[in-house]
Scaffold this motif. Structure first.
Motif, short mmCIF file in Angstrom:
data_model
loop_
_atom_site.label_atom_id
_atom_site.label_comp_id
_atom_site.label_asym_id
_atom_site.label_seq_id
_atom_site.Cartn_x
_atom_site.Cartn_y
_atom_site.Cartn_z
N ARG A 131 53.33 20.47 79.89
CA ARG A 131 52.03 19.92 79.51
C ARG A 131 51.64 18.73 80.38
O ARG A 131 50.44 18.51 80.60
CB ARG A 131 52.00 19.55 78.04
N THR A 258 57.93 16.52 71.07
CA THR A 258 57.34 17.84 70.91
C THR A 258 57.90 18.53 69.68
O THR A 258 59.07 18.38 69.34
CB THR A 258 57.60 18.74 72.14
N ASN A 261 54.98 23.50 68.45
CA ASN A 261 53.89 24.15 67.73
C ASN A 261 52.58 23.53 68.20
O ASN A 261 52.55 22.82 69.21
CB ASN A 261 54.07 24.03 66.21
N GLU A 262 51.50 23.78 67.47
CA GLU A 262 50.19 23.33 67.92
C GLU A 262 50.07 21.81 68.01
O GLU A 262 49.16 21.28 68.65
CB GLU A 262 49.09 23.88 67.01
N ASP A 264 51.74 19.98 69.73
CA ASP A 264 52.01 19.58 71.12
C ASP A 264 50.79 19.71 72.02
O ASP A 264 50.83 19.26 73.17
CB ASP A 264 53.14 20.44 71.70
N ASN A 265 49.71 20.30 71.54
CA ASN A 265 48.51 20.48 72.36
C ASN A 265 47.87 19.13 72.67
O ASN A 265 48.10 18.14 71.98
CB ASN A 265 47.50 21.37 71.64
N TYR A 267 43.96 17.22 74.14
CA TYR A 267 42.51 17.41 74.00
C TYR A 267 41.77 16.71 75.14
O TYR A 267 42.11 15.58 75.53
CB TYR A 267 42.03 16.85 72.65
N GLU A 276 40.36 21.81 73.31
CA GLU A 276 41.79 21.77 73.01
C GLU A 276 42.54 22.61 74.05
O GLU A 276 42.16 23.74 74.34
CB GLU A 276 42.07 22.33 71.62
N GLU A 278 45.93 24.40 74.85
CA GLU A 278 47.18 24.88 74.26
C GLU A 278 48.28 24.86 75.31
O GLU A 278 48.10 25.32 76.43
CB GLU A 278 46.99 26.30 73.72
N ARG A 281 55.13 26.65 73.99
CA ARG A 281 56.05 26.17 72.96
C ARG A 281 57.46 26.18 73.54
O ARG A 281 58.17 27.19 73.48
CB ARG A 281 55.99 27.04 71.71
#
Length: 331
Positions: A131, A258, A261-262, A264-265, A267, A276, A278, A281
């Motif tokens: 990420r 982390t 799951n979501e 960790d997204n 924006y 957002e 994504e 995982r």
């Protein structure tokens, strides 16, 4: 592929909770031994985590010829000694952050590992998750314009645990060492440069051996850009990063931890609204182990060289000096 056999020096909670499961989930590594200052403690730890071998001293583990690499989650004041001893024993080293008590110690540690020809890495696990590559790609695309500032936080409240190693000044305790290093290293990574000066204000607690239990600061980078940050061990939990640009901003709600799951997204906010992003995982501790494993097995360069830890410690030195002397410190 040959597996890297890891030994763990110490029975710290971070090893039990995160790093050992990460190594076990990696493609390149297996945890083969653990050592403690007492054999019974090491044996109980090994049985709990299904580690084949338990040693009653760190020296015994370093003498084991089957161990390729060691992870060092010992209290901060022991990092230098055991990194150097591990390197001299021919073991590759993953050392918990902060790498050392100051930049001078870090320099000696890096030099010892280079002399021994072993891989050496500081355990900033978050940097290995894709990420942050994705965040830098958003910045490089120009979507949020030119960076004008970064704000980072990492706080938690563990103040009632008065016997915790984090609250022993001579052992390298304090919030800057423990969690302030995260937003500091993140800003350096994102901006790709070193700060020029630091100004930090901190709460030093008599109840906790006069370590900094909360610290707020500003790091000055080139072109008027700054990191503002706060870190603490006596405050409500936060773990965030915000990157502010001329045309938008990026928010990372869980910047350094982390959950796979979501949560960790991240924006991206621009005039077009909120987007957002994504992210995969993935276990960032496993990714860290594999980056080190590939470097050991194939010679692939680490994404963050050991010398990066020296630069991070220089910043941390300046932050601590600023907090204690109540002044701006040039780096």
């Amino acid at each position: 592929m040959k597996k890297i056999h890891w030994g763990i020096l110490g029975c710290a909670n971070i090893a039990r909770r995160a790093v050992i499961p990460g190594i076990s989930a990696s493609e390149t590594g297996v945890v083969s031994a653990v050592a403690s200052r007492g054999r019974e403690k090491a044996k109980q730890f090994a049985e709990e985590l299904k580690i084949p071998t338990a040693y009653g001293s760190y020296e015994e583990l370093l003498a084991d010829p089957t161990i390729d690499a060691v992870y060092i989650p010992l209290p901060n004041h022991l990092h230098k000694e055991w990194t150097i001893r591990a390197a001299e024993a021919g073991k590759h080293v993953l050392c918990e952050k902060p790498l050392a008590l100051d930049a001078m110690e870090a320099t000696k540690m890096v030099a010892s590992c280079e002399k021994a020809g072993v891989v050496f890495a500081e355990a900033f696990m978050y940097r290995y998750h894709p990420r942050y590559t994705m965040i830098r790609d958003v910045i490089s695309s120009g979507e949020i314009g030119d960076i004008r500032g970064i704000h980072g936080t990492f706080t938690f409240n563990n103040a009632k645990d008065k016997g915790n190693v984090r609250y022993k000044q001579e052992w390298g305790g304090g919030s800057l060492y423990d969690v302030g290093v995260y937003p500091i290293s993140a800003a350096r990574m994102i901006l790709g440069e070193e700060p020029q000066a630091a100004t930090v204000h901190a709460l030093f607690s008599k109840e906790h051996d006069e370590v900094d239990m909360m610290a707020s600061g500003i790091l000055e980078f080139a072109n008027g850009v700054a990191l503002t940050f706060d870190c603490g061990m006596w405050a409500a939990f936060r773990n965030t990063l915000e990157i502010i640009g001329t045309d938008g901003r990026i928010e990372v709600p869980s910047a350094f931890i982390t959950e796979q799951n979501e949560a960790d997204n991240f924006y991206v906010f621009t005039n077009d609204g909120r987007r957002e992003v994504e992210v995969p995982r993935l276990n960032q501790y496993a990714l860290q182990a594999d980056a080190i494993g590939r470097s050991i097995l194939t010679g692939e360069p680490l994404p963050f060289p050991a010398t990066d830890a020296i630069e991070n410690m220089k910043v941390l030195d300046a932050c601590l000096t600023s907090a204690r002397e109540r002044r701006r410190v040039e780096i």
